[in-house]
Design a protein around this motif. Structure first.
Motif, PDB file in Angstrom:
ATOM      1  N   CYS A 123       0.858  -1.184   0.000  1.00  0.00           N
ATOM      2  CA  CYS A 123       0.000   0.000   0.000  1.00  0.00           C
ATOM      3  C   CYS A 123       0.899   1.240   0.000  1.00  0.00           C
ATOM      4  N   CYS A 125       0.875   3.354   2.122  1.00  0.00           N
ATOM      5  CA  CYS A 125       1.268   3.583   3.521  1.00  0.00           C
ATOM      6  C   CYS A 125       2.506   2.775   3.890  1.00  0.00           C
ATOM      7  N   HIS A 132      -4.272  -5.032   5.745  1.00  0.00           N
ATOM      8  CA  HIS A 132      -5.431  -4.135   5.686  1.00  0.00           C
ATOM      9  C   HIS A 132      -6.692  -4.956   5.903  1.00  0.00           C
ATOM     10  N   CYS A 140      -5.735   0.166   7.431  1.00  0.00           N
ATOM     11  CA  CYS A 140      -4.510  -0.539   7.784  1.00  0.00           C
ATOM     12  C   CYS A 140      -4.613  -0.987   9.243  1.00  0.00           C
ATOM     13  N   CYS A 147      -3.513   4.983   7.879  1.00  0.00           N
ATOM     14  CA  CYS A 147      -4.052   4.710   6.545  1.00  0.00           C
ATOM     15  C   CYS A 147      -5.490   4.190   6.652  1.00  0.00           C
ATOM     16  N   ASN A 149      -7.511   3.609   3.792  1.00  0.00           N
ATOM     17  CA  ASN A 149      -7.885   2.867   2.585  1.00  0.00           C
ATOM     18  C   ASN A 149      -6.647   2.302   1.925  1.00  0.00           C
TER      19      ASN A 149
HETATM   20 ZN   LIG Z   1      -2.375   1.343   3.740  1.00  0.00          ZN
END
Ligand SMILES: [Zn+2]
Ligand SMILES: [Zn+2]
Length: 194
Positions: A123, A125, A132, A140, A147, A149
């Motif tokens: 991701c 992030c 996730h 997350c 995060c 999404n």
């Molecule tokens: Zn993330």
């Protein structure tokens, strides 16, 4: 040069990626639509004479202007490109590492959803897809990560390429000494903010 007074400026692309590929740095203007990128190559960039392709980078605070143009064998459909972008690690890496030349390639940028990717896909992030939540919100699961999404993207580089050997980094006060950058700022900054 007088031809520069008729430059058509194009900024309808999403950004620029800088990637090592084929041993050289690649400068990759990014499009979300494969057809749009293919037709721009076909109508515009294909006609560029490699030794005349210029890219200019003008830094303004934490942003920079990406400016690209060339002499064309088909001036009637020619365009130059510009985009105001946020400085990034990859940009700084390119600035330090280009060594005076780069490949120009177009790229297609695709956003990936949690359901599109493998468990170990990263991701934005920095954590993997499997970290996730797969419920309604794909937040997350790391406590110290905010995060909300899963977001990831993929860049596909198109095969065709040109070689750029005229790469210059400028400060805004030096723009007036560079015909391409000056035309760009004149058309897209100074005349619009009057
Ligand atoms: Zn993330
Ligand atoms: Zn995370």
């Amino acid at each position: 040069m007088s031809s520069h007074s008729t430059i058509q400026w194009f900024d309808d692309f999403v950004g620029v990626a800088y990637r090592y590929y084929d041993l050289r740095m690649n400068v990759v203007p990014l499009f979300t639509d494969r057809k749009q990128s293919a037709s721009l190559w076909h109508d515009v960039i294909r006609w560029w004479l490699d030794p005349s392709i210029k890219i200019r980078f003008v830094e303004t605070g934490d942003k920079y202007w990406f400016i690209m143009g060339s002499d064309s064998q088909k001036p009637s459909t020619d365009m130059s490109f510009f985009k105001i972008l946020q400085k990034s690690e990859n940009y700084e890496r390119f600035k330090k590492g280009h060594g005076g030349e780069a490949y120009l390639r177009l790229g297609v940028y695709t956003n990936k959803l949690l359901t599109d990717v493998k468990k170990n896909a990263l991701c934005n992030c920095g954590h993997e897809a499997q970290d996730h939540d797969e419920g309604d919100d794909d937040i997350c699961l790391y406590n110290d990560c905010d995060c909300k999404n899963f977001t990831s993207f993929q860049i596909n580089l198109l095969k065709r390429k040109k070689i750029i050997t005229d790469i210059v980094f400028l400060k805004e006060e030096d723009v007036k000494n560079d015909s391409l950058a000056w035309n760009c700022f004149n058309t897209n900054k100074y005349s619009e903010s009057e």
